[in-house]
Design a protein around this motif. Structure first.
Motif, PDB file in Angstrom:
ATOM      1  N   ALA A 318       0.874  -1.134  -0.010  1.00 42.41           N
ATOM      2  CA  ALA A 318      -0.073  -0.135  -0.042  1.00 42.41           C
ATOM      3  C   ALA A 318       0.996   1.071  -0.056  1.00 42.41           C
ATOM      4  N   VAL A 319       2.173   1.198   0.319  1.00 40.49           N
ATOM      5  CA  VAL A 319       2.801   2.351   0.648  1.00 40.49           C
ATOM      6  C   VAL A 319       4.328   2.200   0.173  1.00 40.49           C
ATOM      7  N   ALA A 320       4.807   2.917  -0.562  1.00 39.72           N
ATOM      8  CA  ALA A 320       6.137   3.000  -1.176  1.00 39.72           C
ATOM      9  C   ALA A 320       7.111   3.905  -0.310  1.00 39.72           C
ATOM     10  N   HIS A 321       8.444   3.449  -0.273  1.00 41.64           N
ATOM     11  CA  HIS A 321       9.577   4.387   0.570  1.00 41.64           C
ATOM     12  C   HIS A 321      10.670   4.622   0.022  1.00 41.64           C
ATOM     13  N   GLY A 322      11.311   5.627   0.405  1.00 41.84           N
ATOM     14  CA  GLY A 322      12.463   5.988  -0.136  1.00 41.84           C
ATOM     15  C   GLY A 322      13.577   6.497   0.538  1.00 41.84           C
ATOM     16  N   ARG A 323      14.515   7.319   0.380  1.00 45.00           N
ATOM     17  CA  ARG A 323      15.439   7.878   1.322  1.00 45.00           C
ATOM     18  C   ARG A 323      16.098   9.236   0.681  1.00 45.00           C
ATOM     19  N   THR A 324      16.036  10.275   1.295  1.00 42.72           N
ATOM     20  CA  THR A 324      16.689  11.460   1.177  1.00 42.72           C
ATOM     21  C   THR A 324      18.337  11.600   1.333  1.00 42.72           C
ATOM     22  N   PRO A 325      19.036  12.320   0.806  1.00 46.26           N
ATOM     23  CA  PRO A 325      20.440  12.413   1.236  1.00 46.26           C
ATOM     24  C   PRO A 325      20.576  12.773   2.467  1.00 46.26           C
ATOM     25  N   TYR A 326      21.746  12.549   3.170  1.00 40.22           N
ATOM     26  CA  TYR A 326      21.770  13.082   4.447  1.00 40.22           C
ATOM     27  C   TYR A 326      23.473  13.348   4.826  1.00 40.22           C
ATOM     28  N   ARG A 327      23.644  14.034   5.823  1.00 40.07           N
ATOM     29  CA  ARG A 327      24.975  14.481   6.354  1.00 40.07           C
ATOM     30  C   ARG A 327      25.168  13.628   7.913  1.00 40.07           C
ATOM     31  N   GLY A 328      26.226  13.161   8.410  1.00 41.75           N
ATOM     32  CA  GLY A 328      26.237  12.661   9.533  1.00 41.75           C
ATOM     33  C   GLY A 328      25.994  11.230   9.651  1.00 41.75           C
ATOM     34  N   GLU A 329      26.332  10.638  10.762  1.00 37.78           N
ATOM     35  CA  GLU A 329      26.034   9.155  11.035  1.00 37.78           C
ATOM     36  C   GLU A 329      24.340   8.880  11.098  1.00 37.78           C
ATOM     37  N   ARG A 330      24.139   7.913  10.435  1.00 38.93           N
ATOM     38  CA  ARG A 330      22.635   7.514  10.340  1.00 38.93           C
ATOM     39  C   ARG A 330      22.509   5.870  10.429  1.00 38.93           C
ATOM     40  N   LYS A 331      21.465   5.680  11.477  1.00 35.81           N
ATOM     41  CA  LYS A 331      21.261   4.392  11.600  1.00 35.81           C
ATOM     42  C   LYS A 331      19.850   4.022  11.617  1.00 35.81           C
ATOM     43  N   ILE A 332      19.368   3.563  10.506  1.00 36.53           N
ATOM     44  CA  ILE A 332      18.005   2.998  10.192  1.00 36.53           C
ATOM     45  C   ILE A 332      18.023   1.690  10.108  1.00 36.53           C
ATOM     46  N   ARG A 333      17.204   0.696  11.007  1.00 34.11           N
ATOM     47  CA  ARG A 333      17.465  -0.574  11.024  1.00 34.11           C
ATOM     48  C   ARG A 333      16.097  -1.196  10.261  1.00 34.11           C
ATOM     49  N   VAL A 334      15.904  -2.282   9.738  1.00 36.91           N
ATOM     50  CA  VAL A 334      15.068  -2.938   8.742  1.00 36.91           C
ATOM     51  C   VAL A 334      14.486  -4.156   9.176  1.00 36.91           C
ATOM     52  N   GLY A 335      13.034  -4.525   9.105  1.00 29.65           N
ATOM     53  CA  GLY A 335      12.794  -5.832   9.347  1.00 29.65           C
ATOM     54  C   GLY A 335      11.368  -6.224   8.481  1.00 29.65           C
ATOM     55  N   MET A 336      11.258  -7.403   8.000  1.00 34.50           N
ATOM     56  CA  MET A 336      10.103  -7.569   7.070  1.00 34.50           C
ATOM     57  C   MET A 336       9.475  -8.856   7.543  1.00 34.50           C
ATOM     58  N   THR A 337       8.274  -8.726   7.235  1.00 36.65           N
ATOM     59  CA  THR A 337       7.410  -9.993   7.501  1.00 36.65           C
ATOM     60  C   THR A 337       6.271 -10.445   6.654  1.00 36.65           C
ATOM     61  N   GLU A 338       5.863 -11.483   6.648  1.00 35.25           N
ATOM     62  CA  GLU A 338       4.468 -11.892   6.131  1.00 35.25           C
ATOM     63  C   GLU A 338       5.106 -12.165   4.341  1.00 35.25           C
ATOM     64  N   GLN A 339       5.499 -13.101   4.085  1.00 37.89           N
ATOM     65  CA  GLN A 339       5.762 -13.265   2.669  1.00 37.89           C
ATOM     66  C   GLN A 339       4.616 -13.577   1.719  1.00 37.89           C
ATOM     67  N   ILE A 340       4.600 -12.680   0.544  1.00 35.98           N
ATOM     68  CA  ILE A 340       3.431 -12.915  -0.414  1.00 35.98           C
ATOM     69  C   ILE A 340       4.050 -13.505  -1.757  1.00 35.98           C
ATOM     70  N   ASP A 341       3.266 -14.447  -2.044  1.00 38.25           N
ATOM     71  CA  ASP A 341       3.648 -15.125  -3.371  1.00 38.25           C
ATOM     72  C   ASP A 341       2.779 -14.519  -4.490  1.00 38.25           C
ATOM     73  N   GLY A 342       3.464 -13.474  -5.215  1.00 36.31           N
ATOM     74  CA  GLY A 342       2.896 -12.966  -6.286  1.00 36.31           C
ATOM     75  C   GLY A 342       2.330 -13.768  -7.278  1.00 36.31           C
ATOM     76  N   ASP A 343       2.451 -15.102  -7.654  1.00 37.95           N
ATOM     77  CA  ASP A 343       1.907 -15.976  -8.466  1.00 37.95           C
ATOM     78  C   ASP A 343       0.522 -16.182  -7.975  1.00 37.95           C
ATOM     79  N   GLN A 344       0.340 -16.345  -6.565  1.00 37.37           N
ATOM     80  CA  GLN A 344      -0.936 -16.739  -5.996  1.00 37.37           C
ATOM     81  C   GLN A 344      -1.879 -15.700  -5.817  1.00 37.37           C
ATOM     82  N   ILE A 345      -1.659 -14.472  -5.797  1.00 32.62           N
ATOM     83  CA  ILE A 345      -2.688 -13.443  -5.725  1.00 32.62           C
ATOM     84  C   ILE A 345      -3.566 -12.791  -6.909  1.00 32.62           C
ATOM     85  N   GLU A 346      -4.492 -12.576  -7.028  1.00 32.44           N
ATOM     86  CA  GLU A 346      -5.101 -12.106  -8.454  1.00 32.44           C
ATOM     87  C   GLU A 346      -4.374 -10.793  -8.589  1.00 32.44           C
ATOM     88  N   ALA A 347      -4.168 -10.507  -9.971  1.00 30.12           N
ATOM     89  CA  ALA A 347      -3.745  -9.403 -10.491  1.00 30.12           C
ATOM     90  C   ALA A 347      -4.715  -8.475 -10.898  1.00 30.12           C
TER      91      ALA A 347
END
Length: 347
Positions: A318-347
């Protein structure tokens, strides 16, 4: 004359008067930004434990995420990456491994990764995680462990709106033809196949490719070329609504800065570029069409400054994301859940 005493009312020793104690309000909910409901802000009162709250309010989280597409949790007690991991598990279940990689990342703890390790002066355009594949996570979580001195925002955009705003002629052409991603691994210009597939074994790579519908071709000096045709749009499995869901605008050579693009095309033939995107039938995608898509992303994106301790939950379809340029140390951590099989959902 003796005083008359009123009759004494008998008291039932077993009787109890129920007193309802209101549960202290742990959070406040409302829009973060005045112009949009994305993301929903859930602001905790002091000391609210993120893991305990998520355990008790999982259904609330689920419904809020479906309604808004993104949730920013602020002010919760999250003292370590282990807390972040437990929060994700409480809110959404087991974490996924980052497989069939597109960008450089490092695993910092169990299935928790650094955000994309591109140079700080580079912008990362809006995209949905793993939408260059037929398999992707339904939910993506970001944790601000350390905020950059300047910049380093994570802009987001409503993928339903992106789908609706892309000109119909462009959208219909992509729906009809889909997107072919061409990747050439090796030569030092992009990720090596060993990192992308997380193995040193060519046999494992071949098995993965066959299972994922990826055409592969081993070339000289251990290099590898892959081609895969994937969706341009997708139907959300829970809302039933259509979303724009591909990374043609990232993989296409036109995504590069003009000087870098010219330099790459001097070194590589188009079919040998580290990554490129075509229509699913192998015909070129018009740069003008991709420019219109990029313009829609710019028109729909919203952003906000991170605060350390923030958790951003996104419905990855439902939502896309990106990143803007930055200065200095940056620590953004990422986790992902709930795998979707695109072949199994209606297009």
């Amino acid at each position: 004359m003796e005083a008359v005493r009123p009759p004494i009312k008998k008291i039932n020793p077993t009787a109890r008067t129920s007193v309802r104690l209101e549960k202290p309000q742990q959070v406040r909910m409302g829009p973060l930004l005045s112009e949009t409901t994305l993301p929903l802000l859930i602001q905790a009162t002091a000391g609210t434990d993120a893991v305990l709250w998520a355990t008790e309010e999982r259904s609330t989280i689920e419904q809020s995420l479906l309604q808004h597409g993104g949730i920013l949790l602020r002010g919760f007690k999250v003292e370590s990456l282990a807390d972040f991991q437990r929060f994700i598990e409480a809110a959404s279940g087991d974490l996924l491994k980052y497989t069939y990689r597109s960008t450089p990342r490092t695993e910092v703890t169990h299935n928790i990764y650094t955000s994309t390790e591109y140079p700080a002066n580079q912008e990362i355009p809006l995209h949905n995680e793993n939408s260059y594949s037929r398999h992707w996570p339904l939910k993506v979580f970001f944790f601000c462990e350390k905020n950059a001195e300047e910049g380093g925002r994570t802009p987001i955009a409503d993928s339903y709106q992106v789908f609706e705003r892309i000109p119909a002629a462009v959208r219909d052409r992509f729906i009809d033809k889909k997107v072919m991603y061409v990747r050439n691994y090796g030569g030092g210009a992009d990720l090596p196949w060993q990192e992308v597939f997380q193995t040193q074994d060519q046999g494992e790579v071949e098995r993965f490719c066959r299972g994922a519908g990826i055409d592969y071709e081993w070339r000289d000096n251990g290099r590898l070329r892959t081609r895969q045709v994937c969706q341009a749009v997708a139907r959300h499995p829970k809302t039933g609504r259509m979303v724009w869901f591909n990374q043609a605008h990232l993989f296409h050579v036109s995504s590069l800065e003009p000087e870098l693009r010219d330099a790459m095309l001097e070194v590589f033939a188009e079919e040998d570029l580290p990554r490129h995107a075509l229509y699913g039938d192998g015909t070129p995608i018009e740069t003008s069409a991709l420019d219109e898509i990029r313009q829609v992303y710019r028109q729909t994106q919203v952003s906000f400054p991170w605060q350390e301790g923030d958790i951003l939950m996104l419905d990855n379809m439902a939502v896309a994301h990106g990143r803007t340029p930055y200065r200095g140390e940056r620590k953004i951590r990422v986790g992902m859940t709930e795998q979707i099989d695109g072949d199994q959902i209606e297009a």
